[in-house]
Design a protein around this motif. Structure first.
Motif, PDB file in Angstrom:
ATOM      1  N   TRP A 128       0.845  -1.190   0.000  1.00  0.00           N
ATOM      2  CA  TRP A 128       0.000   0.000   0.000  1.00  0.00           C
ATOM      3  C   TRP A 128       0.879   1.238   0.000  1.00  0.00           C
ATOM      4  O   TRP A 128       1.930   1.278   0.647  1.00  0.00           O
ATOM      5  CB  TRP A 128      -0.868   0.058   1.251  1.00  0.00           C
ATOM      6  N   THR A 133      -1.778  10.774   2.965  1.00  0.00           N
ATOM      7  CA  THR A 133      -2.900  10.444   3.842  1.00  0.00           C
ATOM      8  C   THR A 133      -3.150  11.585   4.825  1.00  0.00           C
ATOM      9  O   THR A 133      -2.898  11.440   6.028  1.00  0.00           O
ATOM     10  CB  THR A 133      -2.606   9.150   4.606  1.00  0.00           C
ATOM     11  N   LEU A 154      -2.201  -4.129   6.874  1.00  0.00           N
ATOM     12  CA  LEU A 154      -1.507  -4.510   5.646  1.00  0.00           C
ATOM     13  C   LEU A 154      -0.911  -5.912   5.773  1.00  0.00           C
ATOM     14  O   LEU A 154      -1.013  -6.738   4.854  1.00  0.00           O
ATOM     15  CB  LEU A 154      -0.414  -3.485   5.328  1.00  0.00           C
ATOM     16  N   LEU A 306      -6.676   3.857  -5.546  1.00  0.00           N
ATOM     17  CA  LEU A 306      -8.053   3.796  -5.071  1.00  0.00           C
ATOM     18  C   LEU A 306      -8.560   5.200  -4.785  1.00  0.00           C
ATOM     19  O   LEU A 306      -9.749   5.480  -4.903  1.00  0.00           O
ATOM     20  CB  LEU A 306      -8.148   2.963  -3.789  1.00  0.00           C
ATOM     21  N   VAL A 345      -0.759  -0.332  -4.311  1.00  0.00           N
ATOM     22  CA  VAL A 345      -2.090   0.269  -4.335  1.00  0.00           C
ATOM     23  C   VAL A 345      -2.069   1.533  -3.488  1.00  0.00           C
ATOM     24  O   VAL A 345      -1.726   1.479  -2.302  1.00  0.00           O
ATOM     25  CB  VAL A 345      -3.147  -0.709  -3.777  1.00  0.00           C
ATOM     26  N   ASP A 346      -2.390   2.658  -4.110  1.00  0.00           N
ATOM     27  CA  ASP A 346      -2.540   3.899  -3.357  1.00  0.00           C
ATOM     28  C   ASP A 346      -3.815   3.762  -2.526  1.00  0.00           C
ATOM     29  O   ASP A 346      -4.930   3.838  -3.053  1.00  0.00           O
ATOM     30  CB  ASP A 346      -2.639   5.091  -4.314  1.00  0.00           C
ATOM     31  N   ALA A 347      -3.657   3.553  -1.229  1.00  0.00           N
ATOM     32  CA  ALA A 347      -4.792   3.230  -0.355  1.00  0.00           C
ATOM     33  C   ALA A 347      -5.439   4.444   0.269  1.00  0.00           C
ATOM     34  O   ALA A 347      -6.333   4.306   1.110  1.00  0.00           O
ATOM     35  CB  ALA A 347      -4.326   2.274   0.743  1.00  0.00           C
ATOM     36  N   LEU A 350      -7.440   5.032   3.855  1.00  0.00           N
ATOM     37  CA  LEU A 350      -7.864   3.699   4.289  1.00  0.00           C
ATOM     38  C   LEU A 350      -9.376   3.569   4.501  1.00  0.00           C
ATOM     39  O   LEU A 350     -10.011   2.702   3.902  1.00  0.00           O
ATOM     40  CB  LEU A 350      -7.136   3.268   5.574  1.00  0.00           C
ATOM     41  N   TYR A 353     -11.969   2.829   1.773  1.00  0.00           N
ATOM     42  CA  TYR A 353     -11.588   1.841   0.762  1.00  0.00           C
ATOM     43  C   TYR A 353     -11.365   0.441   1.348  1.00  0.00           C
ATOM     44  O   TYR A 353     -10.741  -0.399   0.706  1.00  0.00           O
ATOM     45  CB  TYR A 353     -10.314   2.307   0.049  1.00  0.00           C
ATOM     46  N   LEU A 357      -9.828  -2.782  -0.555  1.00  0.00           N
ATOM     47  CA  LEU A 357      -8.524  -3.301  -0.149  1.00  0.00           C
ATOM     48  C   LEU A 357      -8.605  -4.780   0.195  1.00  0.00           C
ATOM     49  O   LEU A 357      -7.662  -5.536  -0.052  1.00  0.00           O
ATOM     50  CB  LEU A 357      -7.995  -2.507   1.049  1.00  0.00           C
TER      51      LEU A 357
END
Length: 622
Positions: A128, A133, A154, A306, A345-347, A350, A353, A357
């Motif tokens: 991730w 963020t 994760l 995401l 993956v650009d999470a 959090l 998503y 995820l």
């Protein structure tokens, strides 16, 4: 044969690596979180043994009487083994912390079978991107567990790589590799591909490697000026030199090359001569059905988003506007095309998503995963009845229908049409409002040309209105549907999903009211236009207010950032001056004359709107 897990079970490891010791402490916490003190079975123990002959990151479990043996290939093998036991035997979900999973402690748990082995993940490096963020960053800094819980989630999703600007030492101590910023190759100051003083450039890179080699990393190679000077020969030579320097200190470290701009063009044209052990990383949009991979047998990576932070069309605080089906097809297409070495993956932050995820974690382990069945399993394990009993299949179907309806309801614009994130609703209004305020209504609004085309203001506004009105109809139905579906479950449904439906709906209402106000203005219904703009400002303010709430652990999670909708409120209020001037000027007292308690001095625009609204609600104003 069964092994009984209880609070009295001892857990020992043959080696004292930091990730293993943290994993053991975490497992003991899970035992205490899910099992009660009564019914202990003293004398049994769990032994974690090192088995280097096993494949990397794998483990086996053997039950023999009162001994449970976990043989792990390495640190991560032990970490995954304990986390899998926590999930399978104790019922701890991967996102237990983020979804506030409730546990009803029981006397003991059982591990059945004599021997089992963990399947290898399909993708080698799985991670991730947690480097952008703003919401999570501010909240985690106030919460002692914040970043640790993000890294734990994760690991529970079988990840092994993270890109983060916060608590990198903690991530490494938990067993994660650190992904370097692909736009700062080697983590060094930017260096050009073509230079005269090659020794000086080499010294910069050597220093960066020396400073960062202590922690396990995925190294990023490349030069930042490829877009300005697309010299394939110089660029290739620079990457080869970087590879040689890293290999001199870290022979087995993963090396990647992030492909975008001219670097991507040179690569796809076959002009780059790269070392065989460098992994080129592709960057498709999540809406692409194929990742454009090179074919099986060639090492490649993939980086997807995401959370889009595009100022015009992004979704920084809501789920993917087109749902996760296109993303799943992208990942499956990537696997079929041979992209199997790295999935990043650009999470985002959090929370919006989590369900997506969970799907990604299933796909990077098994690309043939039945995604629909996985969604159902996620809903079943996440959303419970108020008494913590499992939901019925009918209730789960209701939740699933609502989640699918999100992707079917969002605004579609562009050529070809694509789903728009929540930013589009507020930013497009500001762009159109700016043109209206400045009198530039006979030409295209430049900021909207990529989405609404090179058309005059009126045509762009008409296309925007049509798209928003269609979506508004769907969302006005979706919100009560979500409330109905959530009747059987807990507050989590509102916090984890309904809040995003409300945010998008309120922004849609504001956008449609803006469009109607323009129509009323052109029709010289200035008083109605004035009121409609005020209502639109209220809509955008209501959307922004949603992000200031939260409950329990998540109070204030969104409060650290200014939602894009909040920036639109003062613009809508400013626009109110135009119909006020046209319909109530030059004295600016006519509209307030019939209002109770209105004085002789002109009221401010928004104060007048509020007074008119109160009068209408009380029956004193038609």
């Amino acid at each position: 044969m069964e092994f009984i897990l209880s609070r009295a079970t001892t857990v020992e490891a043959q080696w004292a690596g930091a990730p293993v010791q943290r994993a053991v402490a975490r497992f003991r916490r899970d035992l205490e979180m899910t099992l009660c003190p009564t019914g202990m079975t003293p004398g049994n123990r769990m032994m974690i043994c090192l088995a280097p002959a096993l494949p990397a990151e794998s483990y086996t479990l053997d039950v023999s009487g009162d001994l449970l043996t976990l043989c792990a290939a390495d640190d991560l093998g032990a970490v995954y083994g304990l986390l899998d036991l926590s999930r399978d035997a104790l019922g701890v979900n991967p996102f237990w912390f983020w979804n506030e999973q409730r546990f009803e402690p029981k006397p003991f748990a059982t591990v059945t079978g004599q021997r089992s082995a963990s399947p290898a993940a399909a993708v080698t490096l799985r991670g991730w991107d947690l480097s952008h963020t703003p919401l999570l960053d501010a909240w985690a800094n106030e919460n002692n567990q914040g970043w640790e819980m993000a890294f734990e989630a994760l690991l529970r999703c079988r990840g092994n790589v993270v890109r983060t600007d916060r608590c990198a030492d903690l991530a490494a101590a938990m067993g994660l590799r650190l992904m370097q910023d692909p736009r700062r190759p080697l983590g060094a100051a930017p260096q050009p591909a073509s230079v005269q003083d090659i020794p000086a450039r080499r010294a910069v890179w050597e220093d960066a490697i020396r400073r960062q080699k202590a922690l396990p990393r995925v190294w990023s190679l490349g030069c930042l000026d490829a877009g300005r000077h697309p010299d394939a020969e110089s660029y290739s030579a620079a990457v080869r030199e970087q590879s040689t320097l890293v290999r001199a200190s870290l022979p087995g470290a993963p090396l990647t090359l992030f492909l975008e701009g001219s670097a991507a063009a040179m690569y796809h044209e076959g002009r780059l001569d790269l070392p065989a052990d460098v992994v080129p990383v592709l960057t498709p949009r999540p809406t692409d059905s194929e990742a454009g991979g090179p074919g099986p047998g060639i090492r490649h990576g993939l980086w997807v988003e995401l959370c889009s932070r595009d100022p015009m069309t992004g979704n920084p605080v809501t789920p993917l506007p087109d749902g996760d089906d296109p993303l799943c097809e992208t990942l499956k297409g990537a696997w079929r095309s041979g992209v199997r070495t790295l999935w990043m993956v650009d999470a985002g932050d959090l929370r919006p998503y989590l369900e997506t995820l969970d799907l990604v974690s299933a796909l990077w382990c098994r690309p043939d995963t039945d995604t629909e069945a996985r969604r159902t399993a996620y809903l079943r394990s996440t959303f419970r009845a108020p008494d913590n009993w499992a939901l019925t299949d009918t209730s789960l179907d209701d939740l699933s229908v609502c989640m699918r309806a999100w992707a079917q309801s969002t605004v579609r614009c562009g050529y070809p049409p694509r789903a728009m994130g929540e930013n589009f609703l507020s930013r497009a209004v500001r762009a159109l409002a700016g043109a209206w305020l400045c009198g530039r209504v006979d030409e295209p609004v430049p900021a909207l040309v990529p989405v609404l085309g090179q058309h005059p203001f009126a045509q762009q506004l008409s296309a925007f209105r049509a798209a928003c009105e269609e979506a508004l109809t769907s969302f006005e139905t979706l919100l009560p549907g979500c409330s109905y579906a959530g009747r059987a479950t807990t507050r989590l449904w509102k916090d984890a999903y309904v809040i995003y439906v409300k945010y998008y709906l309120y922004a849609l209402r504001g956008a449609v009211r803006f469009c109607r106000a323009r129509e009323q203005y052109l029709g010289r219904d200035y008083r109605a236009c004035f009121a409609t703009l005020g209502q639109g400002a209220d809509d955008f303010a209501a959307a922004a207010a949603l992000m200031q709430g939260g409950s329990g652990l998540w109070t204030g999670f969104y409060a650290s950032a200014v939602p894009d909708c909040a920036r639109t409120v003062p613009v809508m209020v400013s626009l109110m001056a135009l119909p006020r001037a046209a319909g109530d000027g030059p004295d600016y007292t006519g509209w307030q004359g019939a209002l109770p308690g209105a004085g002789d001095a002109p009221m401010a625009d928004f104060a007048l709107y509020r007074a008119m609204l109160r009068a209408r609600e009380e029956g004193g104003e038609p």
